[in-house]
Design an enzyme around this catalytic site. Structure first.
Site, PDB file in Angstrom:
ATOM      1  CB  SER A   1      -0.839  -0.006   1.286  1.00 28.38           C
ATOM      2  OG  SER A   1      -1.468   1.246   1.507  1.00 28.38           O
TER       3      SER A   1
ATOM      4  CE1 TYR B   1      -4.291  -2.152   5.286  1.00 24.07           C
ATOM      5  CE2 TYR B   1      -3.124  -0.104   4.813  1.00 24.07           C
ATOM      6  CZ  TYR B   1      -3.842  -1.211   4.375  1.00 24.07           C
ATOM      7  OH  TYR B   1      -4.101  -1.364   3.034  1.00 24.07           O
TER       8      TYR B   1
HETATM    9  P1  NAD Z   1     -11.369  -6.623   0.663  1.00 18.66           P
HETATM   10  O1  NAD Z   1     -11.925  -6.531   2.039  1.00 18.66           O
HETATM   11  O2  NAD Z   1     -12.236  -6.348  -0.510  1.00 18.66           O
HETATM   12  O3  NAD Z   1     -10.721  -8.062   0.412  1.00 18.66           O
HETATM   13  C1  NAD Z   1      -9.936  -8.699   1.376  1.00 18.66           C
HETATM   14  C2  NAD Z   1      -9.823 -10.161   1.025  1.00 18.66           C
HETATM   15  O4  NAD Z   1      -9.033 -10.797   2.040  1.00 18.66           O
HETATM   16  C3  NAD Z   1     -11.179 -10.888   0.997  1.00 18.66           C
HETATM   17  O5  NAD Z   1     -11.150 -11.900   0.007  1.00 18.66           O
HETATM   18  C4  NAD Z   1     -11.247 -11.512   2.375  1.00 18.66           C
HETATM   19  O6  NAD Z   1     -12.100 -12.650   2.461  1.00 18.66           O
HETATM   20  C5  NAD Z   1      -9.792 -11.891   2.569  1.00 18.66           C
HETATM   21  N1  NAD Z   1      -9.424 -12.124   3.957  1.00 18.66           N
HETATM   22  C6  NAD Z   1      -9.559 -11.296   5.021  1.00 18.66           C
HETATM   23  N2  NAD Z   1      -9.131 -11.921   6.130  1.00 18.66           N
HETATM   24  C7  NAD Z   1      -8.710 -13.147   5.751  1.00 18.66           C
HETATM   25  C8  NAD Z   1      -8.159 -14.261   6.449  1.00 18.66           C
HETATM   26  N3  NAD Z   1      -7.958 -14.253   7.778  1.00 18.66           N
HETATM   27  N4  NAD Z   1      -7.860 -15.369   5.735  1.00 18.66           N
HETATM   28  C9  NAD Z   1      -8.082 -15.427   4.394  1.00 18.66           C
HETATM   29  N5  NAD Z   1      -8.602 -14.414   3.692  1.00 18.66           N
HETATM   30  C10 NAD Z   1      -8.892 -13.283   4.374  1.00 18.66           C
HETATM   31  O7  NAD Z   1     -10.084  -5.662   0.682  1.00 18.66           O
HETATM   32  P2  NAD Z   1      -9.196  -5.032  -0.481  1.00 18.66           P
HETATM   33  O8  NAD Z   1      -9.358  -3.563  -0.403  1.00 18.66           O
HETATM   34  O9  NAD Z   1      -9.386  -5.732  -1.755  1.00 18.66           O
HETATM   35  O10 NAD Z   1      -7.752  -5.336   0.104  1.00 18.66           O
HETATM   36  C11 NAD Z   1      -6.894  -6.308  -0.439  1.00 18.66           C
HETATM   37  C12 NAD Z   1      -5.452  -5.922  -0.132  1.00 18.66           C
HETATM   38  O11 NAD Z   1      -5.177  -4.664  -0.749  1.00 18.66           O
HETATM   39  C13 NAD Z   1      -5.190  -5.745   1.363  1.00 18.66           C
HETATM   40  O12 NAD Z   1      -3.921  -6.279   1.671  1.00 18.66           O
HETATM   41  C14 NAD Z   1      -5.189  -4.240   1.528  1.00 18.66           C
HETATM   42  O13 NAD Z   1      -4.409  -3.829   2.588  1.00 18.66           O
HETATM   43  C15 NAD Z   1      -4.594  -3.802   0.197  1.00 18.66           C
HETATM   44  N6  NAD Z   1      -4.875  -2.408  -0.166  1.00 18.66           N
HETATM   45  C16 NAD Z   1      -6.156  -1.965  -0.368  1.00 18.66           C
HETATM   46  C17 NAD Z   1      -6.350  -0.640  -0.738  1.00 18.66           C
HETATM   47  C18 NAD Z   1      -7.712  -0.089  -1.011  1.00 18.66           C
HETATM   48  O14 NAD Z   1      -7.828   1.155  -1.188  1.00 18.66           O
HETATM   49  N7  NAD Z   1      -8.747  -0.894  -1.090  1.00 18.66           N
HETATM   50  C19 NAD Z   1      -5.265   0.229  -0.869  1.00 18.66           C
HETATM   51  C20 NAD Z   1      -3.991  -0.258  -0.652  1.00 18.66           C
HETATM   52  C21 NAD Z   1      -3.806  -1.581  -0.312  1.00 18.66           C
END
Ligand code: NAD
Length: 258
Positions: free
Chosen positions: A140, A153
């Site tokens: 991120s 985080y």
């Molecule tokens: P999201 O909530 O849409 O998806 C998260 C995924 O992780 C889901 O499939 C969920 O079931 C899974 N998950 C959560 N806990 C789990 C566990 N204990 N075991 C197995 N699976 C698990 O979130 P997202 O926004 O798509 O985030 C995905 C990644 O991207 C994360 O690492 C997040 O930090 C990173 N990220 C997101 C953003 C954003 O703006 N959305 C920005 C930067 C980084």
């Protein structure tokens, strides 16, 4: 021709799903992982399979090292190989450090950071045997800079970038690259949760809250779609990206240009 296989953690939603779809479209077999209902999982598997690849699902909880090891074993047992590892599963909790719940700290560090160590450790011997591999860690902008209220985080994402660099150095001449993708705001359930909380706290609409949240940090006032993160991951898996390693790929609407 042998089809390559990719394990994408946390791929039932958001960015992970965007990456899984893009890799399936590029011809990779996919091991899906993450939480979802049985009908949702069935729909995802059949959607990805329609690309002409094999898609399977494993329910491992990424906070549990033994389940992570079983996930990697299930992937290699199923596809007889594992070429691409995408460490994507992640959770968020927002609170100031002096009141940050200890159990949230532990689970964010376990899922957002330690899980990537456990998967990578288990996957590397398979990649070394093939002399080819791609490790992609979804970090991120918060792996590079901080925001208030996100101590666990930000600590986990900075750590994930550190892990990425070590894996890159250790495998520099083994045909294996390791890179971090550093998104800014991406429209996913994880972020929409923060938007809803902001809207409720400020007594404004979710659309207005989203505009404020994105605009506070990003010069570009729009979300990155998960499909764009998927396209970047596919590029990092290509031969053209063969010398990109240990890098932090910003896809952040100009956030870190400031
Ligand atoms: P999201 O909530 O849409 O998806 C998260 C995924 O992780 C889901 O499939 C969920 O079931 C899974 N998950 C959560 N806990 C789990 C566990 N204990 N075991 C197995 N699976 C698990 O979130 P997202 O926004 O798509 O985030 C995905 C990644 O991207 C994360 O690492 C997040 O930090 C990173 N990220 C997101 C953003 C954003 O703006 N959305 C920005 C930067 C980084």
């Amino acid at each position: 021709m042998i089809r390559r296989a990719a394990l994408v953690t946390g791929s039932t939603s958001g960015i992970g799903l965007g990456i899984a779809k893009a890799l399936a479209g590029a011809g990779y077999d996919i091991m899906l992982n993450g939480f979802a209902t049985a009908p949702q999982i069935q729909a995802l598997v059949s959607d990805l399979s329609s690309c002409g690849i094999r898609a399977e699902y494993n329910a491992a909880d990424m906070s549990k090292p033994a389940e992570i090891r079983s996930l990697v074993k299930a992937t290699t047992d199923t596809f007889e190989r594992i070429d691409v590892l995408v460490n994507n599963a992640g959770i968020q909790h927002v609170a100031r450090t002096d009141v940050f719940p200890e159990d949230k700290w532990d689970s964010i560090l376990a899922i957002n950071l330690s899980a990537a160590f456990h998967t990578t450790k288990a996957v590397l011997p398979h990649m070394e045997k093939e002399g080819w591999g791609r490790v992609i860690n979804v970090a991120s902008v918060h792996g590079r800079v901080a925001s208030e209220g996100k101590c666990a985080y930000v600590a986990a994402k900075h750590g994930l970038i550190g892990l990425t660099k070590v894996v890159a150095l250790e495998n520099a001449n083994a045909g294996i690259t390791a890179n971090a993708i550093c998104p800014g705001w991406v429209e996913t359930p994880l972020v929409l949760q923060q938007v809803a909380a902001r809207a409720a706290a400020a007594g404004i609409s979710e659309a207005e809250a989203a505009e404020r949240i994105v605009g506070e940090k990003q010069p570009m006032k729009r979300f990155t779609p998960p499909s764009s993160i998927g396209a970047l991951a596919v590029f990092l898996c290509s031969d053209a990206a063969g010398t990109i390693t240990g890098s932090e790929q910003l896809i952040d609407g100009g956030w870190l240009a400031q």
